[in-house]
Design a protein around this motif. Structure first.
Motif, PDB file in Angstrom:
ATOM      1  N   GLY A  35       0.803  -1.210   0.000  1.00 52.83           N
ATOM      2  CA  GLY A  35       0.000   0.000   0.000  1.00 52.83           C
ATOM      3  C   GLY A  35       0.835   1.257   0.000  1.00 52.83           C
ATOM      4  N   TRP A  36       0.151   2.385   0.220  1.00 48.12           N
ATOM      5  CA  TRP A  36       0.769   3.696   0.159  1.00 48.12           C
ATOM      6  C   TRP A  36       0.388   4.560   1.346  1.00 48.12           C
ATOM      7  N   PHE A  37       1.370   5.289   1.872  1.00 48.01           N
ATOM      8  CA  PHE A  37       1.182   6.370   2.820  1.00 48.01           C
ATOM      9  C   PHE A  37       1.643   7.662   2.144  1.00 48.01           C
ATOM     10  N   VAL A  48      -3.031   6.047   2.872  1.00 49.67           N
ATOM     11  CA  VAL A  48      -3.805   6.427   1.698  1.00 49.67           C
ATOM     12  C   VAL A  48      -4.617   5.260   1.159  1.00 49.67           C
ATOM     13  N   VAL A  49      -3.946   4.148   0.865  1.00 49.99           N
ATOM     14  CA  VAL A  49      -4.612   3.015   0.235  1.00 49.99           C
ATOM     15  C   VAL A  49      -3.776   1.754   0.384  1.00 49.99           C
ATOM     16  N   GLY A  50      -4.439   0.593   0.459  1.00 47.00           N
ATOM     17  CA  GLY A  50      -3.764  -0.689   0.511  1.00 47.00           C
ATOM     18  C   GLY A  50      -4.461  -1.699  -0.380  1.00 47.00           C
ATOM     19  N   ILE A  51      -3.775  -2.815  -0.640  1.00 43.69           N
ATOM     20  CA  ILE A  51      -4.334  -3.849  -1.505  1.00 43.69           C
ATOM     21  C   ILE A  51      -3.932  -5.235  -1.017  1.00 43.69           C
ATOM     22  N   ASN A  57      -8.313  -6.915  -4.144  1.00 45.22           N
ATOM     23  CA  ASN A  57      -9.204  -5.985  -3.464  1.00 45.22           C
ATOM     24  C   ASN A  57      -8.406  -4.892  -2.768  1.00 45.22           C
ATOM     25  N   GLY A  58      -8.858  -3.649  -2.931  1.00 47.98           N
ATOM     26  CA  GLY A  58      -8.221  -2.510  -2.313  1.00 47.98           C
ATOM     27  C   GLY A  58      -9.105  -1.866  -1.269  1.00 47.98           C
ATOM     28  N   PHE A  59      -8.480  -1.098  -0.378  1.00 52.94           N
ATOM     29  CA  PHE A  59      -9.227  -0.318   0.596  1.00 52.94           C
ATOM     30  C   PHE A  59      -8.602   1.073   0.660  1.00 52.94           C
ATOM     31  N   TYR A  60      -9.460   2.105   0.665  1.00 56.47           N
ATOM     32  CA  TYR A  60      -9.043   3.473   0.445  1.00 56.47           C
ATOM     33  C   TYR A  60      -9.439   4.401   1.578  1.00 56.47           C
ATOM     34  N   ASP A  61      -8.590   5.396   1.826  1.00 60.52           N
ATOM     35  CA  ASP A  61      -8.996   6.490   2.683  1.00 60.52           C
ATOM     36  C   ASP A  61     -10.085   7.297   1.972  1.00 60.52           C
ATOM     37  N   ALA A 102      -2.854  -7.264   6.339  1.00 59.42           N
ATOM     38  CA  ALA A 102      -3.237  -5.862   6.321  1.00 59.42           C
ATOM     39  C   ALA A 102      -2.653  -5.126   7.520  1.00 59.42           C
ATOM     40  N   GLU A 103      -2.693  -5.760   8.709  1.00 59.23           N
ATOM     41  CA  GLU A 103      -2.165  -5.124   9.912  1.00 59.23           C
ATOM     42  C   GLU A 103      -0.659  -4.908   9.812  1.00 59.23           C
ATOM     43  N   ALA A 104       0.064  -5.900   9.272  1.00 55.42           N
ATOM     44  CA  ALA A 104       1.506  -5.758   9.131  1.00 55.42           C
ATOM     45  C   ALA A 104       1.854  -4.637   8.157  1.00 55.42           C
ATOM     46  N   MET A 105       1.102  -4.519   7.080  1.00 56.51           N
ATOM     47  CA  MET A 105       1.331  -3.446   6.125  1.00 56.51           C
ATOM     48  C   MET A 105       1.060  -2.086   6.762  1.00 56.51           C
ATOM     49  N   LEU A 106      -0.028  -1.973   7.522  1.00 59.13           N
ATOM     50  CA  LEU A 106      -0.357  -0.719   8.183  1.00 59.13           C
ATOM     51  C   LEU A 106       0.682  -0.345   9.232  1.00 59.13           C
TER      52      LEU A 106
END
Length: 121
Positions: A35-37, A48-51, A57-61, A102-106
Motif C-alpha cells: 500500500g501507500w502512505f 492512503v490506500v492498501g491492496i 481488493n483494495g481499501f481506500y482512505d 493488512a495489519e503488518a502493512m499498516l
C-alpha cells in the motif's frame, strides 16, 4: 531487510493524473499486502490506500476514494497507484509499505525515500 523502491511522482496541474509504482525486495517470501502512505510538509504521515495482492481488493482512505485506483502484480511484489482528478491537497511525498497481512502493512515503518507528488492550482 525489506527494500521498497517508489517511482512515478512529478509535477501536475489540478485535475491531472499520475501513476506511481512500488517494487519490494529483500525477503524470501511474497508479500500479500502492499500500500501507500503520504506525508505533506509539517503534517503527520497518513495512510492512503492498501491492496490484498492475492485477491486484488483494495481499501481506500475517504479523501481519495473514487479518484485513486490501486492494483498489483503479486508475482513481482509490485503495486501501482493510478491517481486521477488530482487536487492541491494531494501534494505530498508518497511512501510505499508492505506486509504479510493488512495489519503488518499498516504497521510498516522501514520507509524509503518516497516519491514527490506536487499538484499546482
Amino acid at each position: 531487510q525489506v527494500q521498497l523502491l517508489e517511482s512515478g511522482g512529478g509535477l501536475v496541474q489540478a485535475g491531472g493524473s499520475l501513476r506511481l509504482s512500488c517494487s519490494a525486495s529483500g525477503r524470501a517470501f511474497m508479500y500479500s499486502h502492499m500500500g501507500w502512505f503520504r506525508q505533506a510538509p509539517e503534517k503527520e504521515r497518513e495512510f492512503v490506500v492498501g491492496i490484498n495482492l492475492s485477491s486484488g481488493n483494495g481499501f481506500y482512505d475517504d479523501s481519495v476514494k473514487g479518484r485513486f485506483t490501486i492494483s498489483g502484480d503479486n508475482a513481482k511484489n509490485t503495486v501501482y497507484l493510478r491517481m486521477e482528478s488530482l487536487k492541491p491537497e494531494d501534494t505530498a511525498v508518497y511512501y510505499c509499505a508492505a506486509g504479510n497481512s493488512a495489519e503488518a502493512m499498516l504497521g510498516f515503518r522501514s520507509w524509503g525515500q518516497g516519491t514527490q507528488v506536487t499538484v499546482s492550482s
